[in-house]
Scaffold this active site. Structure first.
Site, PDB file in Angstrom:
ATOM      1  N   SER A 191       0.826  -1.196   0.000  1.00 44.75           N
ATOM      2  CA  SER A 191       0.000   0.000   0.000  1.00 44.75           C
ATOM      3  C   SER A 191       0.873   1.263   0.000  1.00 44.75           C
ATOM      4  O   SER A 191       1.665   1.472  -0.911  1.00 44.75           O
ATOM      5  CB  SER A 191      -0.964  -0.040   1.194  1.00 44.75           C
ATOM      6  OG  SER A 191      -1.971   0.932   1.065  1.00 44.75           O
ATOM      7  N   ASP A 352     -10.187  -3.307  -5.179  1.00 45.43           N
ATOM      8  CA  ASP A 352      -9.301  -2.371  -4.495  1.00 45.43           C
ATOM      9  C   ASP A 352      -9.262  -1.081  -5.301  1.00 45.43           C
ATOM     10  O   ASP A 352      -9.041  -1.111  -6.519  1.00 45.43           O
ATOM     11  CB  ASP A 352      -7.895  -2.993  -4.405  1.00 45.43           C
ATOM     12  CG  ASP A 352      -6.870  -2.102  -3.719  1.00 45.43           C
ATOM     13  OD1 ASP A 352      -7.242  -1.020  -3.217  1.00 45.43           O
ATOM     14  OD2 ASP A 352      -5.690  -2.493  -3.684  1.00 45.43           O
ATOM     15  N   HIS A 382      -8.176  -4.938  -0.818  1.00 44.32           N
ATOM     16  CA  HIS A 382      -7.029  -4.191  -0.302  1.00 44.32           C
ATOM     17  C   HIS A 382      -6.676  -4.623   1.124  1.00 44.32           C
ATOM     18  O   HIS A 382      -7.544  -4.804   1.970  1.00 44.32           O
ATOM     19  CB  HIS A 382      -7.302  -2.685  -0.311  1.00 44.32           C
ATOM     20  CG  HIS A 382      -6.083  -1.887   0.030  1.00 44.32           C
ATOM     21  ND1 HIS A 382      -5.120  -1.596  -0.902  1.00 44.32           N
ATOM     22  CD2 HIS A 382      -5.644  -1.367   1.200  1.00 44.32           C
ATOM     23  CE1 HIS A 382      -4.141  -0.918  -0.324  1.00 44.32           C
ATOM     24  NE2 HIS A 382      -4.434  -0.767   0.951  1.00 44.32           N
TER      25      HIS A 382
END
Length: 412
Positions: A191, A352, A382
């Site tokens: 991320s 996501d 995610h």
């Protein structure tokens, strides 16, 4: 008794309504994801209320997630753990124990945790477990970087911390101290950590005195650009757990500034200056996304700030100008600067908002001649890789970990 039953039924109905989300059929263990997400949504609502009442800022409340999962990294029979400082930056160093081959030269992975630059820690249990897995499975040294967090330390502070830490580690005498092979080093992160890893890999190439080069970069559902927050994946997954669009936009805006003007502009995709229009070609998903990801969505270029970028315009302020900085948005790097990057592993998830960032980066890297392995999970969401600890352990998380470690084993 009837009154009590009515109250219980009402509470049950409210709970079911709050927990239930229309999650796509492709996602495994849907109810587990709904229950997990209900906790995050509850904390987010509490954080919103706290900020509105002036009690504590939003990210201050959300830090509960970080504290709740925090562990004290400890040495065991398989992994030796030390906490060090690399050029003023805290790091946690994981090394093979006595059974790990003594002083033979080893691989190394420099890992940056996720959390939207505002949350998270290398000392959270999922990251501690991932580091131990890499050490054990790869006989590798793992450096987990504990960078400063926004909004208290906005961009470029998190990037600068990570960059200083990486540069320090890549010195010959430091690598020798940890018995690391200079030709087998990777940067990696998930991320926001994937964002930092990609930015560091690019920046290292700008240093003429950098003698040790990275062999690989492994980016796990990375966030790579902020110019266009209306890509197909942002549209498709705007209400998906664990990272709805509103939360990702909040992370982006608070990475730059606590001024809510930027957040409001980002929510309408009108946060760019006219000067940044020349960069739209790097995030033009009508050309950088395969048709299977574009689907029925129609491309329209982001709308520049109506203030025109002049003095007094929001787009002329430092936070707005930082949007176009490749250290914040690695996808904005020129084609020429991408061609000498190390081989890449890019993990993306169908459900996501950041999916298209990773897909576009994979496409651009391949176009520049970089060796890219793009692993797309059609049932992924995610943050999935971090859900490996009971009661929020997901089967897909274990598959992702196995695939990621396997790639590192074969390519590092």
């Amino acid at each position: 008794m009837k009154s009590n039953r009515k109250i219980l039924l009402l509470l049950g109905a409210i709970t079911a309504y709050y927990v239930y989300l229309p999650i796509p059929e492709e996602i495994e263990e849907k109810w587990k994801l709904m229950i997990t997400d209900s906790f995050f949504r509850s904390l987010s609502h509490l954080a919103d209320l706290s900020e509105r009442l002036g009690l504590k800022d939003y990210m201050g409340v959300m830090m509960f997630i970080t504290f709740a999962e925090r562990v004290v990294p400890a040495t065991d029979e398989r992994v030796r753990v030390t906490e060090e400082v690399f050029d003023g930056v805290d790091v946690v160093v994981y090394e093979p124990g006595q059974q790990g081959g003594g002083r033979e030269l080893k691989r190394a992975v420099i890992y940056m945790h996720g959390g939207g630059w505002c949350l998270g820690s290398s000392r959270m249990e999922p990251y501690d477990l991932l580091a131990r897995t890499m050490v054990s499975e790869l006989n590798a040294v793992v450096i987990s970087v504990e960078y400063r967090l926004a909004p208290a330390h906005p961009f470029p502070a998190p990037f600068e911390d990570v960059y200083r830490g990486v540069r320090f580690f890549l010195q010959g005498h430091v690598l020798a101290r940890y018995a690391v092979d200079p030709g087998r080093i990777a940067v990696s992160g998930d991320s926001a950590g994937g964002n930092l890893a990609a930015a560091v890999a690019q920046q290292l190439l700008q240093e003429p005195d950098q003698q040790v080069a990275l062999k690989a970069q492994a980016l796990l559902y990375p966030v790579l650009q902020v110019l266009d927050l209306n890509t197909p994946s942002y549209q498709q997954n705007q209400a998906m757990p664990i990272l709805p669009k509103t939360l990702m936009v909040r992370f982006w805006s608070e990475y730059f500034t606590s001024d809510k003007t930027l957040f409001r502009a980002m929510m309408t995709n009108s946060h760019n200056s006219p000067e940044s229009a020349v960069l739209f070609k790097f995030v033009n998903w009508s050309s950088h996304l395969p048709e299977s990801y574009r689907r029925a969505y129609r491309y329209s270029a982001p709308r520049p700030d109506s203030g025109g970028g002049g003095a007094g315009s929001p787009s002329s302020s430092p936070p707005f100008r930082a949007i176009a900085d490749p250290r914040a948005s690695p996808l904005l790097a020129s084609d020429g600067s991408l061609s000498t990057l190390p081989k890449a592993y890019i993990l993306t998830c169908e459900f996501d908002v950041l999916r298209d960032d990773g897909v576009m980066y994979a496409m651009r890297l391949r176009g520049a001649g970089v060796n890219v392995t793009h692993r797309h999970y059609s049932a992924g969401f995610h943050g999935a890789l971090m859900f490996t600890v009971w009661p929020t352990d997901f089967q897909i998380a274990h598959r992702m970990t196995e695939d990621y470690v396997s790639w590192l084993r074969d390519n590092l």
